[in-house]
Write a protein that holds these residues in place. Sequence first.
Motif, PDB file in Angstrom:
ATOM      1  N   ARG A   1       0.840  -1.207   0.000  1.00 27.32           N
ATOM      2  CA  ARG A   1       0.000   0.000   0.000  1.00 27.32           C
ATOM      3  C   ARG A   1       0.875   1.257   0.000  1.00 27.32           C
ATOM      4  NH1 ARG A   1      -5.535   0.373   2.972  1.00 27.32           N
ATOM      5  NH2 ARG A   1      -6.064   2.522   2.587  1.00 27.32           N
ATOM      6  N   LEU A   2       1.939   1.235   0.774  1.00 28.65           N
ATOM      7  CA  LEU A   2       2.854   2.380   0.814  1.00 28.65           C
ATOM      8  C   LEU A   2       3.622   2.515  -0.500  1.00 28.65           C
ATOM      9  CD1 LEU A   2       4.150   1.910   4.468  1.00 28.65           C
ATOM     10  CD2 LEU A   2       2.581   3.692   3.652  1.00 28.65           C
ATOM     11  N   ILE A   3       4.070   1.406  -1.070  1.00 29.96           N
ATOM     12  CA  ILE A   3       4.770   1.422  -2.358  1.00 29.96           C
ATOM     13  C   ILE A   3       3.883   2.052  -3.431  1.00 29.96           C
ATOM     14  CG2 ILE A   3       5.608  -0.064  -4.237  1.00 29.96           C
ATOM     15  CD1 ILE A   3       6.667  -1.977  -2.027  1.00 29.96           C
ATOM     16  N   ALA A   4       2.583   1.763  -3.377  1.00 30.86           N
ATOM     17  CA  ALA A   4       1.644   2.274  -4.381  1.00 30.86           C
ATOM     18  C   ALA A   4       1.540   3.800  -4.369  1.00 30.86           C
ATOM     19  CB  ALA A   4       0.270   1.652  -4.164  1.00 30.86           C
TER      20      ALA A   4
ATOM     21  N   ALA B   1       7.899   4.304  -3.264  1.00 29.42           N
ATOM     22  CA  ALA B   1       8.148   3.197  -4.194  1.00 29.42           C
ATOM     23  C   ALA B   1       9.627   2.842  -4.235  1.00 29.42           C
ATOM     24  CB  ALA B   1       7.648   3.565  -5.588  1.00 29.42           C
ATOM     25  N   GLU B   2      10.477   3.834  -4.187  1.00 36.82           N
ATOM     26  CA  GLU B   2      11.916   3.588  -4.218  1.00 36.82           C
ATOM     27  C   GLU B   2      12.430   3.019  -2.897  1.00 36.82           C
ATOM     28  OE1 GLU B   2      16.024   6.131  -4.676  1.00 36.82           O
ATOM     29  OE2 GLU B   2      14.240   6.851  -5.713  1.00 36.82           O
TER      30      GLU B   2
END
Length: 86
Positions: free
Chosen positions: A38-41, A47-48
Amino acid sequence: MTIQIRYFASLREALGAGETLVLEPGAPALTVGALRDRLIARGDAYAEALARGRALRAALNQTMCAETAEIADGAEVAFFPPVTGG
């Protein structure tokens, strides 16, 4: 559901010390891995810093855990890179 998220070491430099995430009432159960996704999205720095290709560790309520660990309301989740001593 309210979750406290903490970031350490290089993640702290990229994302800050942490944040509070408030999920809508009745949201389905969330695992540590699902939270990471969810955080990566969010994209960009998230994302990095949290990318699936990066080796990261997680703790749930100050205890190391697997990404399959379920998060309860009021929990604290911490993400950090593996560290070595010297």
